[in-house]
Design a protein around this motif. Structure first.
Motif, mmCIF file in Angstrom:
data_model
loop_
_atom_site.group_PDB
_atom_site.id
_atom_site.type_symbol
_atom_site.label_atom_id
_atom_site.label_comp_id
_atom_site.label_asym_id
_atom_site.label_seq_id
_atom_site.Cartn_x
_atom_site.Cartn_y
_atom_site.Cartn_z
ATOM 1 N N LEU A 1 -61.787 53.291 47.247
ATOM 2 C CA LEU A 1 -61.601 54.731 47.126
ATOM 3 C C LEU A 1 -62.401 55.432 48.207
ATOM 4 N N LEU A 2 -61.744 56.356 48.948
ATOM 5 C CA LEU A 2 -62.404 57.102 50.002
ATOM 6 C C LEU A 2 -63.308 58.177 49.413
ATOM 7 N N VAL A 3 -64.485 58.348 50.032
ATOM 8 C CA VAL A 3 -65.377 59.442 49.653
ATOM 9 C C VAL A 3 -64.854 60.699 50.331
ATOM 10 N N GLN A 4 -64.543 61.726 49.541
ATOM 11 C CA GLN A 4 -63.879 62.915 50.090
ATOM 12 C C GLN A 4 -64.736 63.621 51.126
ATOM 13 N N GLU A 5 -66.053 63.703 50.890
ATOM 14 C CA GLU A 5 -66.923 64.438 51.807
ATOM 15 C C GLU A 5 -67.340 63.608 53.017
ATOM 16 N N ASP A 6 -67.095 62.253 52.982
ATOM 17 C CA ASP A 6 -67.411 61.370 54.108
ATOM 18 C C ASP A 6 -66.166 60.547 54.395
ATOM 19 N N ALA A 7 -65.290 61.078 55.229
ATOM 20 C CA ALA A 7 -63.973 60.470 55.411
ATOM 21 C C ALA A 7 -64.044 59.030 55.888
ATOM 22 N N ALA A 8 -65.156 58.640 56.562
ATOM 23 C CA ALA A 8 -65.256 57.280 57.089
ATOM 24 C C ALA A 8 -65.821 56.294 56.070
ATOM 25 N N SER A 9 -66.195 56.798 54.915
ATOM 26 C CA SER A 9 -66.842 55.933 53.908
ATOM 27 C C SER A 9 -65.917 55.695 52.729
ATOM 28 N N SER A 10 -65.979 54.494 52.209
ATOM 29 C CA SER A 10 -65.209 54.185 51.012
ATOM 30 C C SER A 10 -66.069 53.360 50.061
ATOM 31 N N LEU A 11 -65.707 53.394 48.793
ATOM 32 C CA LEU A 11 -66.402 52.637 47.765
ATOM 33 C C LEU A 11 -65.431 51.653 47.142
ATOM 34 N N THR A 12 -65.906 50.415 46.945
ATOM 35 C CA THR A 12 -65.106 49.413 46.246
ATOM 36 C C THR A 12 -65.585 49.340 44.808
ATOM 37 N N LEU A 13 -64.653 49.551 43.890
ATOM 38 C CA LEU A 13 -64.993 49.500 42.469
ATOM 39 C C LEU A 13 -64.133 48.459 41.783
ATOM 40 N N PHE A 14 -64.769 47.723 40.891
ATOM 41 C CA PHE A 14 -64.087 46.686 40.112
ATOM 42 C C PHE A 14 -63.860 47.221 38.707
ATOM 43 N N ILE A 15 -62.651 47.032 38.202
ATOM 44 C CA ILE A 15 -62.375 47.447 36.827
ATOM 45 C C ILE A 15 -61.682 46.299 36.098
ATOM 46 N N SER A 16 -62.246 45.940 34.950
ATOM 47 C CA SER A 16 -61.695 44.828 34.168
ATOM 48 C C SER A 16 -60.850 45.314 32.998
ATOM 49 N N GLU A 17 -60.992 46.576 32.638
ATOM 50 C CA GLU A 17 -60.207 47.155 31.541
ATOM 51 C C GLU A 17 -59.404 48.324 32.100
ATOM 52 N N ALA A 18 -58.360 47.967 32.840
ATOM 53 C CA ALA A 18 -57.572 49.001 33.526
ATOM 54 C C ALA A 18 -56.942 49.983 32.553
ATOM 55 N N GLU A 19 -56.765 49.566 31.304
ATOM 56 C CA GLU A 19 -56.136 50.464 30.315
ATOM 57 C C GLU A 19 -57.005 51.678 30.007
ATOM 58 N N THR A 20 -58.295 51.640 30.382
ATOM 59 C CA THR A 20 -59.174 52.797 30.125
ATOM 60 C C THR A 20 -59.242 53.740 31.322
ATOM 61 N N LEU A 21 -58.421 53.484 32.344
ATOM 62 C CA LEU A 21 -58.550 54.207 33.612
ATOM 63 C C LEU A 21 -58.372 55.718 33.459
ATOM 64 N N TYR A 22 -57.510 56.146 32.532
ATOM 65 C CA TYR A 22 -57.321 57.587 32.343
ATOM 66 C C TYR A 22 -58.526 58.232 31.650
ATOM 67 N N GLY A 23 -59.445 57.401 31.155
ATOM 68 C CA GLY A 23 -60.622 57.942 30.488
ATOM 69 C C GLY A 23 -61.857 57.995 31.363
ATOM 70 N N ILE A 24 -61.730 57.655 32.652
ATOM 71 C CA ILE A 24 -62.903 57.718 33.527
ATOM 72 C C ILE A 24 -63.159 59.158 33.951
ATOM 73 N N ASN A 25 -64.438 59.494 34.127
ATOM 74 C CA ASN A 25 -64.786 60.856 34.513
ATOM 75 C C ASN A 25 -65.807 60.927 35.637
ATOM 76 N N ALA A 26 -66.256 59.767 36.156
ATOM 77 C CA ALA A 26 -67.231 59.759 37.246
ATOM 78 C C ALA A 26 -67.314 58.347 37.811
ATOM 79 N N VAL A 27 -68.046 58.229 38.918
ATOM 80 C CA VAL A 27 -68.386 56.934 39.504
ATOM 81 C C VAL A 27 -69.904 56.834 39.520
ATOM 82 N N PHE A 28 -70.428 55.709 39.025
ATOM 83 C CA PHE A 28 -71.864 55.459 38.992
ATOM 84 C C PHE A 28 -72.211 54.369 40.003
#
Length: 817
Positions: free
Chosen positions: A230-257
């Motif tokens: 996922l690209l960081v909106q304020e730093d166009a050259a930076s991206s974060l790799t996130l792993f998700i094992s319970e994709a069914e909860t994806l609509y319930g996410i509200n932040a990145v830690f």
């Protein structure tokens, strides 16, 4: 009657006759029974340590009588932090402290009459031993399993050392309970993660307690899921790799830690925000509860496109799995707490009221079950959002270096360009140098760094080299010691192929469950590497593992909360009081600890009650694998039992009767009773619940005293043989007085009259096998039946056992799909 009067005589004979020495390649079946060898602390052994040692000694003695060539060795896991801390305080060299402590431990073990082959004794801090630890480390290095990196590690100021993740619990050291902080240091790592899948899969083939296997599975932590960039909106050259094992909860996410050590956070600190480092340091203070801080940056939700704020939080570890996560407050209590603290709203996506656990508020995926939704959302992410399927593990690579003195030096150098150069095998051992101070420097570097004459050296071409000054962790020497016991005096190699082929795996390994995710996991990994390089021909070191239970003891506090020593308390009128006073004490039961002043040492008990009384009582307190409460009042019954045994044989000998084991009388009631007793004793060696054997002996003695002449003339010799592994000093003396010799290797007795009625074993009503050695006792027979159908029960969660004495054992349960 003093049943301890024979201790000195028989222990001298065992030593002088080298009775328990064992030779390799004897034409007998082999049996390797091993205790987890101890760290020789200055406190010595207490009675809690003795439980496992006595248990394995009983097994070893019985196996010798069964005709096995028994390997039962002992040694010392001698590198460790306590000796170094003592050296820092006193200036006494750790080697000298360790030598004294080993002598004391050996004295205590010999006092208990344990039948170790002391000719195979090893000490991991002996250069003759750690030469081969260094040799085997180089095998790991040559396979590319060792690397160096800057790592944010746990640093304990009080202990002045780096600690591995598994040595820190909730920000405090496992040893001493001191606060720890994260500190960036360059460290040597071992790629245990490359073996994660094998370590996990091969657990199924082990005859280990399910609780230990579960702990290892959870520690390895295999998880399937997807990686998202996922690209960081304020730093166009930076991206974060996130792993998700319970994709069914994806609509319930509200932040990145993010964890504080995340590379993106480090880059922000370096380039954009110098004040951020200070705020992160405050966040990492061990006194700070779960908390976080906003980076004022966002990524877009992979499915909805909504902006998700990015926070640094202090409860994540930089371990490849948790360095960056989605906040899902509905399933993560810590995320829920933080979101309330931050004022971050979230939506619920799991319909808990629906029996099918359907999704809600999840767009086109609403109404689907969790498994179905997970598959479809993962397919959507992979097909249209650049996600990649991944398997991740909770387990991190093994932090293998310590900035300490008392450990194995690394057999590695650096050249003038900083390149790592491995030592030649002929240079081993790389010995520890003499140093003026054992204290690490203020910046965390090893005290070996001060030994510049040792650090600076040259290669064969006279080029300068510089020794690596870290030392190996205390776990290194214990990863392979069971193999050295097979061939302890070999000066050409760590162990010969022939000795390894002869003894093979450890048949029975006994020790505490506390080692599940450290020693036992490290030893399995190390052994698999040795298997891959062809040094061993079996890829698991310990065939059967047994965890002995804790021995707890009462501890005492007075009215002010001061801990009162056990010998200052006395029992009066149903309560405990401070001796010679009317001050009542508060009593609480806990594990034995020097700080709680409730340690009971075997020396005192043996001196007062006798060694065999002590051995019998340690086994009689309860099943070997369960926790037991020490209560000295209970030992009196065991003392009386042994005195009754001595008395009945003394009477028989004085009467002039013969003890020549003539044919049994089928009609005599004592024969049937003896058959039942011996069946229970035999069964105890399957389950290791030796308390049932002791109880059977005691019950039988009640009957034997009613038929003394018959007992002495026809059963006495077999009784002595059966009791011998439990009370070897008393039984050796009786055996000799009966006119026999060498009871240590005499054949184990068989009952002449024994009721045989097969108990049929079922699993979910399906007939599997017969149990012909049933005892009519439920706990014993169920354990025996479980052992008989062990393979068939793999993967079965047993929920109920139906037992009908001498007829049926039926295991009911469901198999994992």
């Amino acid at each position: 009657m003093d049943n301890d009067q024979f201790r000195g005589k028989w222990q001298r004979r065992w030593v002088e006759g080298n009775v328990f020495a064992v030779d390799n390649f004897v034409d007998k079946p082999t049996y390797y029974v091993l205790d987890m060898f101890p760290y020789p602390s200055g406190n010595g052994l207490h009675v809690g340590h003795a439980v496992g040692y006595i248990g394995t000694d009983i097994v070893a003695r019985k196996k010798r009588m069964d005709g096995f060539n028994v390997l039962h060795p002992m040694g010392w896991d001698a590198f460790g932090l306590p000796a170094e801390q003592y050296a820092i305080k006193t200036g006494v060299h750790p080697a000298e402290v360790t030598r004294i402590n080993c002598q004391n431990f050996k004295r205590q073990l010999m006092l208990m009459g344990l039948s170790y082959d002391w000719g195979r004794e090893v000490n991991t801090s002996d250069k003759k031993y750690y030469r081969w630890t260094q040799f085997l480390f180089l095998k790991l290095y040559e396979r590319g399993l060792v690397y160096e990196k800057e790592e944010s590690v746990w640093w304990c100021e009080a202990l002045q050392t780096v600690l591995a993740n598994e040595e820190v619990i909730d920000g405090r050291s496992e040893r001493g309970d001191y606060p720890c902080i994260k500190k960036p240091l360059k460290q040597w790592m071992v790629k245990i993660t490359e073996y994660a899948e094998r370590l996990l899969a091969d657990l199924d083939q082990l005859n280990w307690p399910e609780s230990v296997k579960k702990m290892q599975r959870e520690w390895i932590g295999r998880t399937e899921g997807v990686d998202l960039d996922l690209l960081v909106q304020e730093d166009a050259a930076s991206s974060l790799t996130l792993f998700i094992s319970e994709a069914e909860t994806l609509y319930g996410i509200n932040a990145v830690f993010l964890c504080p050590e995340h590379p993106y956070v480090k880059e922000l600190c370096r380039v954009h925000d110098s004040d951020l480092s200070t705020r992160i340091a405050d966040l990492q203070d061990p006194k700070v509860a779960v908390d976080g801080l906003s980076l004022q940056r966002h990524v877009r939700h992979p499915l909805t496109g909504a902006p998700l704020p990015i926070y640094i939080v202090n409860y994540l570890a930089f371990d490849g799995r948790e360095q960056a996560i989605f906040s899902v407050p509905e399933t993560d209590p810590k995320a829920s707490s933080l979101c309330k603290h931050f004022g971050l709203p979230y939506i619920s996506v799991l319909d808990e009221a629906n029996m099918r656990a359907c999704l809600k508020n999840s767009g086109v995926f609403s109404g689907l079950s969790r498994p179905e939704a997970r598959g479809r959302i993962e397919a959507e992410l992979i097909g249209n959002h650049g996600a990649v399927s991944r398997v991740r593990y909770r387990m991190r690579d093994w932090l293998f270096s310590r900035q300490r003195y008392w450990g194995e030096p690394f057999p590695l150098y650096r050249d003038c360009n900083g390149n790592v150069v491995a030592a030649n095998h002929g240079e081993l051992p790389i010995e520890l140098p003499t140093v003026e101070s054992f204290r690490p420097s203020a910046d965390g570097t090893s005290p070996l760094q001060c030994a510049q004459d040792w650090v600076n050296c040259k290669d064969a071409a006279d080029n300068p080299l510089y020794r690596v000054t870290d030392t190996m962790p205390g776990w290194a020497g214990s990863c392979w010691y069971f193999l050295r016991f097979m061939d302890p005096h070999n000066e050409a190699e760590p162990f010969s192929a022939a000795s390894m082929e002869y003894w093979k795996q450890v048949d029975l390994y006994v020790g505490g469950a506390a080692h599940a995710t450290m020693h036992l996991l490290y030893a399995r990994f190390w052994h698999k590497v040795l298997f891959d390089v062809g040094l061993v021909n079996f890829d698991e070191p310990f065939k059967t593992l047994y965890n002995q239970g804790l021995v707890t003891a009462d501890a005492f506090k007075d009215g002010t909360g001061r801990i009162v020593a056990v010998d200052e308390a006395e029992y009066r009128a149903g309560k405990y009081w401070l001796k010679n006073s009317d001050h009542e004490l508060h009593v609480f039961n806990t594990k034995m600890s020097k700080s709680l002043l409730n340690v009971v040492v075997p020396d005192d008990i043996i001196r007062e009650f006798g060694v065999d009384t002590f051995r019998i009582y340690m086994m009689f307190m309860g099943p070997l694998g369960q926790s037991k409460k020490w209560d000295v009042k209970g030992i009196k019954g065991c003392e009386r039992f042994l005195n009754r045994v001595l008395s009945i044989f003394t009477d028989g000998l004085e009467s002039g009767a013969s003890c020549s084991e003539p044919a049994a009388s089928d009609q005599h009631p004592l024969e049937m009773q003896w058959g039942k007793t011996l069946a229970k004793v035999d069964a105890s060696f399957v389950t290791l619940n030796f308390n049932t054997a002791i109880a059977a002996f005691m019950e039988f003695m009640n009957q034997a005293e009613k038929h003394k002449a018959y007992f002495f003339e026809r059963i006495g010799a077999d009784f002595v043989k059966a009791l011998f592994p439990f009370a070897p000093h008393v039984c050796s003396e009786i055996w000799e007085r009966l006119g026999y010799r060498n009871i240590d290797y005499v054949q184990w007795p068989a009952a002449r009259v024994r009721p045989v009625r097969a108990t049929r074993i079922y699993i979910n009503g399906k007939y599997m096998d017969d149990l012909v050695e049933g005892t009519g006792e439920e706990l014993i027979d169920v354990d025996l039946a479980r052992s008989k159908v062990f393979d068939a029960l793999k993967g079965c969660a047993v929920t109920k056992v139906i037992y009908v004495p001498n007829q049926i054992v039926n295991f009911l349960g469901s198999y994992e799909t």
